[in-house]
Scaffold this motif. Structure first.
Motif, PDB file in Angstrom:
ATOM      1  N   ILE A 118      37.480  40.564  47.678  1.00 56.23           N
ATOM      2  CA  ILE A 118      37.754  39.884  46.551  1.00 56.23           C
ATOM      3  C   ILE A 118      36.875  40.715  45.504  1.00 56.23           C
ATOM      4  O   ILE A 118      35.550  40.822  45.888  1.00 56.23           O
ATOM      5  N   PHE A 119      37.491  40.926  44.238  1.00 61.13           N
ATOM      6  CA  PHE A 119      36.562  41.917  43.222  1.00 61.13           C
ATOM      7  C   PHE A 119      36.981  41.295  42.062  1.00 61.13           C
ATOM      8  O   PHE A 119      38.103  40.633  42.017  1.00 61.13           O
ATOM      9  N   VAL A 120      35.982  41.160  41.171  1.00 58.42           N
ATOM     10  CA  VAL A 120      36.179  40.768  39.930  1.00 58.42           C
ATOM     11  C   VAL A 120      36.479  41.908  38.939  1.00 58.42           C
ATOM     12  O   VAL A 120      35.590  42.810  38.757  1.00 58.42           O
ATOM     13  N   THR A 121      37.424  41.888  38.169  1.00 57.53           N
ATOM     14  CA  THR A 121      37.834  42.831  36.998  1.00 57.53           C
ATOM     15  C   THR A 121      37.823  42.287  35.757  1.00 57.53           C
ATOM     16  O   THR A 121      37.983  40.994  35.705  1.00 57.53           O
ATOM     17  N   ALA A 122      37.535  43.225  34.803  1.00 61.13           N
ATOM     18  CA  ALA A 122      37.367  42.901  33.345  1.00 61.13           C
ATOM     19  C   ALA A 122      38.853  43.179  32.683  1.00 61.13           C
ATOM     20  O   ALA A 122      38.876  42.633  31.453  1.00 61.13           O
ATOM     21  N   THR A 123      39.717  43.790  33.273  1.00 57.99           N
ATOM     22  CA  THR A 123      40.955  44.199  32.343  1.00 57.99           C
ATOM     23  C   THR A 123      42.158  43.675  33.211  1.00 57.99           C
ATOM     24  O   THR A 123      42.303  43.737  34.502  1.00 57.99           O
ATOM     25  N   ASN A 127      41.927  42.035  43.118  1.00 59.92           N
ATOM     26  CA  ASN A 127      41.088  41.919  41.864  1.00 59.92           C
ATOM     27  C   ASN A 127      41.674  40.722  40.954  1.00 59.92           C
ATOM     28  O   ASN A 127      42.676  40.463  40.793  1.00 59.92           O
ATOM     29  N   VAL A 128      40.506  40.010  40.593  1.00 57.58           N
ATOM     30  CA  VAL A 128      40.649  38.746  39.924  1.00 57.58           C
ATOM     31  C   VAL A 128      40.069  38.885  38.492  1.00 57.58           C
ATOM     32  O   VAL A 128      38.993  39.512  38.201  1.00 57.58           O
ATOM     33  N   LEU A 129      40.958  38.495  37.398  1.00 56.98           N
ATOM     34  CA  LEU A 129      40.452  38.544  35.981  1.00 56.98           C
ATOM     35  C   LEU A 129      40.193  36.963  35.915  1.00 56.98           C
ATOM     36  O   LEU A 129      41.283  36.065  36.003  1.00 56.98           O
ATOM     37  N   TYR A 130      39.126  36.818  35.629  1.00 57.73           N
ATOM     38  CA  TYR A 130      38.641  35.130  35.022  1.00 57.73           C
ATOM     39  C   TYR A 130      38.899  35.223  33.514  1.00 57.73           C
ATOM     40  O   TYR A 130      37.930  35.981  33.020  1.00 57.73           O
ATOM     41  N   VAL A 131      39.499  34.152  33.069  1.00 52.45           N
ATOM     42  CA  VAL A 131      39.519  33.852  31.626  1.00 52.45           C
ATOM     43  C   VAL A 131      38.955  32.378  31.596  1.00 52.45           C
ATOM     44  O   VAL A 131      39.692  31.649  32.071  1.00 52.45           O
ATOM     45  N   ASP A 132      38.012  32.220  30.632  1.00 55.57           N
ATOM     46  CA  ASP A 132      37.591  30.886  30.347  1.00 55.57           C
ATOM     47  C   ASP A 132      38.491  30.526  28.897  1.00 55.57           C
ATOM     48  O   ASP A 132      38.278  31.229  27.797  1.00 55.57           O
ATOM     49  N   LEU A 162      45.246  36.039  37.817  1.00 57.94           N
ATOM     50  CA  LEU A 162      44.599  35.343  36.850  1.00 57.94           C
ATOM     51  C   LEU A 162      44.241  34.091  37.161  1.00 57.94           C
ATOM     52  O   LEU A 162      45.002  33.406  37.303  1.00 57.94           O
ATOM     53  N   LEU A 163      42.692  33.994  36.963  1.00 59.24           N
ATOM     54  CA  LEU A 163      41.947  32.776  37.053  1.00 59.24           C
ATOM     55  C   LEU A 163      41.763  32.156  36.113  1.00 59.24           C
ATOM     56  O   LEU A 163      40.774  32.763  35.259  1.00 59.24           O
ATOM     57  N   VAL A 164      42.085  31.052  35.581  1.00 60.47           N
ATOM     58  CA  VAL A 164      41.676  30.555  34.224  1.00 60.47           C
ATOM     59  C   VAL A 164      41.137  28.894  34.527  1.00 60.47           C
ATOM     60  O   VAL A 164      41.514  28.207  35.203  1.00 60.47           O
ATOM     61  N   ALA A 165      40.233  28.727  33.555  1.00 59.56           N
ATOM     62  CA  ALA A 165      39.527  27.485  33.337  1.00 59.56           C
ATOM     63  C   ALA A 165      39.638  27.141  32.220  1.00 59.56           C
ATOM     64  O   ALA A 165      39.681  27.699  31.213  1.00 59.56           O
ATOM     65  N   ILE A 168      45.697  34.545  26.718  1.00 58.76           N
ATOM     66  CA  ILE A 168      46.273  34.467  28.002  1.00 58.76           C
ATOM     67  C   ILE A 168      47.683  34.909  28.271  1.00 58.76           C
ATOM     68  O   ILE A 168      48.161  35.719  29.244  1.00 58.76           O
ATOM     69  N   ARG A 169      48.397  34.511  27.503  1.00 54.34           N
ATOM     70  CA  ARG A 169      49.989  35.291  27.268  1.00 54.34           C
ATOM     71  C   ARG A 169      49.783  36.757  27.394  1.00 54.34           C
ATOM     72  O   ARG A 169      50.348  37.502  28.309  1.00 54.34           O
ATOM     73  N   LYS A 170      49.123  37.401  26.700  1.00 59.86           N
ATOM     74  CA  LYS A 170      48.920  38.708  26.546  1.00 59.86           C
ATOM     75  C   LYS A 170      48.190  39.326  27.800  1.00 59.86           C
ATOM     76  O   LYS A 170      48.672  40.439  28.488  1.00 59.86           O
ATOM     77  N   ALA A 171      47.160  38.691  28.480  1.00 60.18           N
ATOM     78  CA  ALA A 171      46.499  39.138  29.668  1.00 60.18           C
ATOM     79  C   ALA A 171      47.935  38.848  30.714  1.00 60.18           C
ATOM     80  O   ALA A 171      47.971  39.965  31.548  1.00 60.18           O
ATOM     81  N   TYR A 172      48.422  37.976  30.878  1.00 62.43           N
ATOM     82  CA  TYR A 172      49.270  37.828  31.876  1.00 62.43           C
ATOM     83  C   TYR A 172      50.338  39.020  31.677  1.00 62.43           C
ATOM     84  O   TYR A 172      51.023  39.629  32.808  1.00 62.43           O
ATOM     85  N   ALA A 173      50.860  39.199  30.563  1.00 63.11           N
ATOM     86  CA  ALA A 173      51.864  40.330  30.227  1.00 63.11           C
ATOM     87  C   ALA A 173      51.423  41.616  30.595  1.00 63.11           C
ATOM     88  O   ALA A 173      52.220  42.510  31.088  1.00 63.11           O
ATOM     89  N   ALA A 174      50.162  41.928  30.577  1.00 56.70           N
ATOM     90  CA  ALA A 174      49.607  43.129  30.813  1.00 56.70           C
ATOM     91  C   ALA A 174      49.290  43.439  32.249  1.00 56.70           C
ATOM     92  O   ALA A 174      48.979  44.633  32.791  1.00 56.70           O
TER      93      ALA A 174
END
Ligand code: SF4
Ligand code: SF4
Length: 242
Positions: A139-144, A108-113, A151-154, A165-171
């Motif tokens: 592979i699936f995309v998740t919103a949470t 499960n992949v969380l994408y963050v712009d 965590l996939l970040v661009a 991003i820090r909060k998403a990583y910690a969660a």
């Protein structure tokens, strides 16, 4: 019958055979310049608007983690050779290794712009298109972040996104991995480091993998995600490695 169903039936399944087979479709990737001996290294290096080419005694070295694919070094008398590949993912300094077998069928992949220009997110969108179909690879995309393994970040990490991003990583639950895609995430790219952005994901959270490119094409993103789980996929050759 309306045009689109007829067209779809006529074309048949068009999903790429990669990684089980070679994808020979034209225009899959912008490719990349290769380090090479050239007759006038200074002249070749001067073509690059972002300092990705370094003149050395033995020729020109390409720092692919800075390349924005402007293609200025692809043509003319001082051109470099190009390689039409997309296996661009490289391990970051804090790489924890692949996630392993139990993620082969469910990643499960969380994408963050994080301030990306829009091109990176377009390529991420495409991995869900029929031509690439990320689900066939598990592979699936998740919103949470609570469901995310990756965590996939661009983007160059604008100020407004640092805390997010820090909060998403910690969660995210363990085990988790972080992938920075696009040269902006690697080092700020054309935005660099400034009062408005961090100039690289590694300054915010530990990173496991980089997918350079500007933007990396869909198969480069899929190759990176398959490396995260540890599946055997073609890897970048030494030449041009960031
Ligand atoms: S294609 Fe990349 S390396 Fe070549 S000139 Fe453009 S930015 Fe520089
Ligand atoms: S890496 Fe290139 S395509 Fe991606 S956000 Fe930065 S400028 Fe845009």
């Amino acid at each position: 019958m309306s045009f689109w169903p007829y067209y779809g039936l006529k074309q048949g399944i068009q999903t790429t055979p990669w990684p089980d087979g070679e994808d020979l479709s034209p225009g899959l990737s912008p490719g990349r310049p290769l380090s090479a001996p050239v007759t006038a290294p200074e002249a070749t290096a001067a073509l690059c608007p972002v300092g990705a080419l370094q003149a050395r005694a033995e020729g020109v070295h390409v720092a692919f983690d800075r390349c924005i694919h402007c293609q200025r070094c692809r043509q003319g008398e001082h051109a470099l050779p190009w390689q039409e590949d997309f296996a661009w993912t490289v391990a970051a300094a804090n790489n924890q290794g692949p996630l392993g077998g139990r993620f082969y069928e469910s990643l499960n992949v969380l994408y963050v712009d994080a301030g990306a220009c829009g091109a990176c997110v377009n390529e991420v969108r495409l991995i869900d298109a029929p031509a690439y179909n990320l689900h066939r690879l598990g592979i699936f995309v998740t919103a949470t972040p609570r469901d995310a393994d990756v965590l996939l970040v661009a983007g160059p990490i604008t100020d407004a996104m640092r805390t997010a991003i820090r909060k998403a990583y910690a969660a995210m639950p363990e085990p988790k991995r972080v992938v920075g895609m696009g040269v902006c995430a690697v080092n700020g790219g054309i935005f660099g480091e400034s009062f408005a952005c961090a100039g690289g994901l590694e300054k915010i959270v530990p990173v496991d993998w980089w997918i350079p490119g500007c933007p990396p094409p869909p198969l480069a993103i899929l190759q990176g995600l398959l490396r995260v789980v540890g599946r055997a996929v073609p890897q970048m050759t030494e030449e041009g490695t960031p």
